[in-house]
Scaffold this motif. Structure first.
Motif, PDB file in Angstrom:
ATOM      1  N   GLN A 143      61.360  41.159 102.490  1.00  0.00           N
ATOM      2  CA  GLN A 143      60.256  40.463 101.820  1.00  0.00           C
ATOM      3  C   GLN A 143      59.013  40.412 102.717  1.00  0.00           C
ATOM      4  OE1 GLN A 143      62.344  36.761 101.024  1.00  0.00           O
ATOM      5  NE2 GLN A 143      62.171  37.126  98.824  1.00  0.00           N
ATOM      6  N   VAL A 144      59.208  40.104 103.989  1.00  0.00           N
ATOM      7  CA  VAL A 144      58.089  40.031 104.927  1.00  0.00           C
ATOM      8  C   VAL A 144      57.447  41.409 105.065  1.00  0.00           C
ATOM      9  CG1 VAL A 144      57.444  39.652 107.344  1.00  0.00           C
ATOM     10  CG2 VAL A 144      58.940  38.024 106.177  1.00  0.00           C
ATOM     11  N   ASN A 203      54.833  28.442 103.904  1.00  0.00           N
ATOM     12  CA  ASN A 203      55.053  29.848 103.562  1.00  0.00           C
ATOM     13  C   ASN A 203      56.542  30.158 103.653  1.00  0.00           C
ATOM     14  OD1 ASN A 203      54.430  32.427 102.801  1.00  0.00           O
ATOM     15  ND2 ASN A 203      53.637  33.055 104.780  1.00  0.00           N
ATOM     16  N   ASN A 204      57.335  29.340 102.971  1.00  0.00           N
ATOM     17  CA  ASN A 204      58.783  29.495 103.047  1.00  0.00           C
ATOM     18  C   ASN A 204      59.263  30.561 102.065  1.00  0.00           C
ATOM     19  OD1 ASN A 204      61.443  29.062 103.732  1.00  0.00           O
ATOM     20  ND2 ASN A 204      61.692  27.385 102.320  1.00  0.00           N
ATOM     21  N   PHE A 205      59.985  31.518 102.572  1.00  0.00           N
ATOM     22  CA  PHE A 205      60.503  32.610 101.746  1.00  0.00           C
ATOM     23  C   PHE A 205      61.887  32.309 101.193  1.00  0.00           C
ATOM     24  CE2 PHE A 205      56.902  34.725 102.901  1.00  0.00           C
ATOM     25  CZ  PHE A 205      56.895  36.072 102.604  1.00  0.00           C
ATOM     26  N   GLY A 206      62.438  31.143 101.542  1.00  0.00           N
ATOM     27  CA  GLY A 206      63.730  30.806 100.977  1.00  0.00           C
ATOM     28  C   GLY A 206      64.488  29.779 101.779  1.00  0.00           C
ATOM     29  N   TYR A 207      65.400  29.128 101.077  1.00  0.00           N
ATOM     30  CA  TYR A 207      66.320  28.182 101.690  1.00  0.00           C
ATOM     31  C   TYR A 207      67.713  28.540 101.203  1.00  0.00           C
ATOM     32  CZ  TYR A 207      69.243  24.102 102.120  1.00  0.00           C
ATOM     33  OH  TYR A 207      70.287  23.283 102.401  1.00  0.00           O
ATOM     34  N   HIS A 208      68.656  28.588 102.129  1.00  0.00           N
ATOM     35  CA  HIS A 208      70.036  28.919 101.783  1.00  0.00           C
ATOM     36  C   HIS A 208      70.978  28.009 102.549  1.00  0.00           C
ATOM     37  CE1 HIS A 208      68.553  32.541  99.860  1.00  0.00           C
ATOM     38  NE2 HIS A 208      67.806  32.712 100.933  1.00  0.00           N
ATOM     39  N   LYS A 240      51.506  29.109 108.240  1.00  0.00           N
ATOM     40  CA  LYS A 240      51.161  30.347 107.533  1.00  0.00           C
ATOM     41  C   LYS A 240      52.178  31.463 107.766  1.00  0.00           C
ATOM     42  CE  LYS A 240      47.292  28.604 106.082  1.00  0.00           C
ATOM     43  NZ  LYS A 240      47.638  27.417 105.342  1.00  0.00           N
ATOM     44  N   VAL A 241      52.928  31.351 108.838  1.00  0.00           N
ATOM     45  CA  VAL A 241      53.911  32.370 109.191  1.00  0.00           C
ATOM     46  C   VAL A 241      55.064  32.311 108.186  1.00  0.00           C
ATOM     47  CG1 VAL A 241      55.534  33.112 110.981  1.00  0.00           C
ATOM     48  CG2 VAL A 241      53.317  32.179 111.623  1.00  0.00           C
ATOM     49  N   PRO A 242      55.506  33.452 107.676  1.00  0.00           N
ATOM     50  CA  PRO A 242      56.646  33.438 106.743  1.00  0.00           C
ATOM     51  C   PRO A 242      57.887  32.850 107.419  1.00  0.00           C
ATOM     52  CG  PRO A 242      55.597  35.593 106.773  1.00  0.00           C
ATOM     53  CD  PRO A 242      54.987  34.797 107.888  1.00  0.00           C
ATOM     54  N   THR A 243      58.563  31.964 106.715  1.00  0.00           N
ATOM     55  CA  THR A 243      59.734  31.307 107.279  1.00  0.00           C
ATOM     56  C   THR A 243      60.937  31.451 106.355  1.00  0.00           C
ATOM     57  OG1 THR A 243      59.134  29.200 106.276  1.00  0.00           O
ATOM     58  CG2 THR A 243      58.379  29.582 108.521  1.00  0.00           C
TER      59      THR A 243
END
Length: 170
Positions: A131-132, A98-103, A70-73
């Motif tokens: 974002q968080v 809860n992934n906020f992105g992959y780079h 659940k923690v933003p990652t």
């Protein structure tokens, strides 16, 4: 990769016979460990634990376990990292709940690439934290609105009770 098959070159420009640049680098890093009185057994244990770590061990199916996070990652991979290969980072990002992105950051520096690509990493982290922060502000506002609705309901109940009592008294 950082060293490739390059032979070791001394400061005066001469090549060291039969010694690759990576060997010189590893000897230098090893000597630094020795000078700090670093216990080699600790290093072996640490690397074994890193290699054998499994977040799903004893918990269930790997994708399901990651999707429950659940923690933003934020997942950032380095193209030449062999310790944490890009395909593993991509998989991690795909399964995290809860992934906020992959780079992926292009670097020839291997695992240390994330230390050397400070501008790119910093830009991704800055966006992630923004974002968080926005998400937390939104949750706080929703909780406040929910609390206000509860207070409004209590006020309505109190108002009704006051009206009942006034009707009995008058």
């Amino acid at each position: 990769t950082k060293f490739g098959r390059n032979m070791q070159v001394l400061r005066n420009g001469c090549h060291v016979p039969d010694q690759y640049a990576v060997e010189s680098y590893l000897k230098h890093q090893g000597q630094k460990f020795v000078e700090r009185a670093f216990d080699a057994n600790c290093y072996l244990l640490l690397t074994r634990m890193m290699d054998s770590h499994d977040v799903s061990r004893g918990r269930g199916n790997y994708p399901e376990i990651l999707s429950s996070v659940k923690v933003p990652t934020l997942v950032i991979g380095i193209t030449s990292d062999v310790l944490y290969p890009l395909h593993e980072q991509e998989e991690l990002a795909r399964f995290l709940g809860n992934n906020f992105g992959y780079h992926a950051i292009f670097s020839d520096e291997g695992h240390d690439g994330f230390l050397l690509a400070q501008k790119e990493v910093s830009a991704h982290l800055t966006r992630y934290f923004q974002q968080v922060e926005q998400m937390l502000e939104l949750e706080e506002l929703r909780e406040s609105r929910s609390g206000l609705k509860g207070m409004q309901a209590q006020l309505t109940t109190l108002q009704s009770r006051i009206e009942e009592l006034e009707a009995k008294i008058l």
